[in-house]
Write a protein that holds these residues in place. Sequence first.
Motif, PDB file in Angstrom:
ATOM      1  N   SER A 136       0.839  -1.194   0.000  1.00  0.00           N
ATOM      2  CA  SER A 136       0.000   0.000   0.000  1.00  0.00           C
ATOM      3  C   SER A 136       0.879   1.252   0.000  1.00  0.00           C
ATOM      4  O   SER A 136       1.609   1.507   0.967  1.00  0.00           O
ATOM      5  CB  SER A 136      -0.921   0.014   1.222  1.00  0.00           C
ATOM      6  OG  SER A 136      -1.616   1.238   1.304  1.00  0.00           O
ATOM      7  N   THR A 170      -0.024   4.379   0.122  1.00  0.00           N
ATOM      8  CA  THR A 170      -0.484   5.359   1.108  1.00  0.00           C
ATOM      9  C   THR A 170       0.064   5.039   2.492  1.00  0.00           C
ATOM     10  O   THR A 170       0.581   5.920   3.200  1.00  0.00           O
ATOM     11  CB  THR A 170      -2.020   5.396   1.159  1.00  0.00           C
ATOM     12  OG1 THR A 170      -2.521   5.713  -0.140  1.00  0.00           O
ATOM     13  CG2 THR A 170      -2.506   6.434   2.162  1.00  0.00           C
ATOM     14  N   ARG A 187       3.926   5.661   2.539  1.00  0.00           N
ATOM     15  CA  ARG A 187       4.300   7.081   2.636  1.00  0.00           C
ATOM     16  C   ARG A 187       3.998   7.639   4.013  1.00  0.00           C
ATOM     17  O   ARG A 187       4.737   8.489   4.527  1.00  0.00           O
ATOM     18  CB  ARG A 187       3.572   7.875   1.559  1.00  0.00           C
ATOM     19  CG  ARG A 187       4.062   7.567   0.140  1.00  0.00           C
ATOM     20  CD  ARG A 187       3.153   8.141  -0.902  1.00  0.00           C
ATOM     21  NE  ARG A 187       3.594   7.797  -2.253  1.00  0.00           N
ATOM     22  CZ  ARG A 187       2.872   7.975  -3.338  1.00  0.00           C
ATOM     23  NH1 ARG A 187       1.645   8.508  -3.241  1.00  0.00           N
ATOM     24  NH2 ARG A 187       3.344   7.629  -4.516  1.00  0.00           N
ATOM     25  N   THR A 188       2.904   7.169   4.610  1.00  0.00           N
ATOM     26  CA  THR A 188       2.568   7.628   5.961  1.00  0.00           C
ATOM     27  C   THR A 188       3.642   7.207   6.954  1.00  0.00           C
ATOM     28  O   THR A 188       4.090   8.000   7.790  1.00  0.00           O
ATOM     29  CB  THR A 188       1.200   7.057   6.395  1.00  0.00           C
ATOM     30  OG1 THR A 188       0.196   7.481   5.469  1.00  0.00           O
ATOM     31  CG2 THR A 188       0.841   7.544   7.786  1.00  0.00           C
TER      32      THR A 188
END
Length: 327
Positions: free
Chosen positions: A124, A126, A129-130
């Motif tokens: 994933s 997202t 990056r989080t």
Amino acid sequence: MFMSPNLANSQDVINLRTKKGWKTLWKRIYIYKWVYLFMLMPGLALIVLFRYAPMYGIQLAFKTYKLAGIAESPWVGFMHFERMFAESAFWQATKNTIIISLLKILIGFPIPIILAILLNEIRSQTYKRTLQTVYTFPHFLSWVVVSGIVLNLLGDSGAIKKLAVLLDPSLSSSWNILYNPSYFRLLLVGTDIWKEAGWGTILYLAAITSIDPELFEAATIDGCNRWQRIIHITLPGILGIIVIMFILSMGNIMNANFDQVFNLYSPPVYKVGDILDTYIYRLSFQSTTVMDYGFSTAVGLFKSVINFAFLAIANYTARALGYEGIM
């Protein structure tokens, strides 16, 4: 008006392993020489100003500083070095510096590599990056802020102590992690990992992305699981970067991070936490006697020579083992 070369097309990639590739590179540099010069000027100016210009002051290691200036100060030969080698506090600070730096290398150096590999395995984007943002954020906090956080957690009135005392009232008198020489070095290593590990993953993640994806696809078709792909493709693909970063770490072994130690240490842990930089600082700004710039310069020169020796040894060892060094 400057026009930069278009290097986006894959056909423009230069194969530097061939003689023709080098000729093409130098030809491109010559054509866009003013672009390169314009881009290099700020960096070169900073290097000259903060790296080469201060070398003029190295001669103070062999002089006794006078207010008339460095040039007018009298030469004293190796007097400062004789005094330095005769002081037990200097040898204790040297020992602490090397031990703390080695602990950070042995424990902390592999952490960014492991973290980068784990982040790379996340599918994933997202979520990936989080996590990168969360792990990288502590790097932008100053050590003053980090030391305040540590004090509020581990100090005499810190949250962790209050929780520990709540669970075991007998700890109210014996809880002193920040002032206990047995834990202080591990505290330095732990806080350094927490603050810098995420930032260190950036380089390794960039190296991982440069590995040919077809290698992973071929390994998957051959039945390799994730662990096997990591061992046989990912790690060998970033081994060159790992070696270079290790060499640079060895070349910085006499710098145990002044900002961190200065903001976390206290007189009870001087025996295990006083490094060469804090030793020089105390001699320079906390001494009741007249400041001797020559002595502090001699200590700094000693640090630089030892750092260069470690760098050269690590680089030679890497090249002897068949890896690319930095020199």
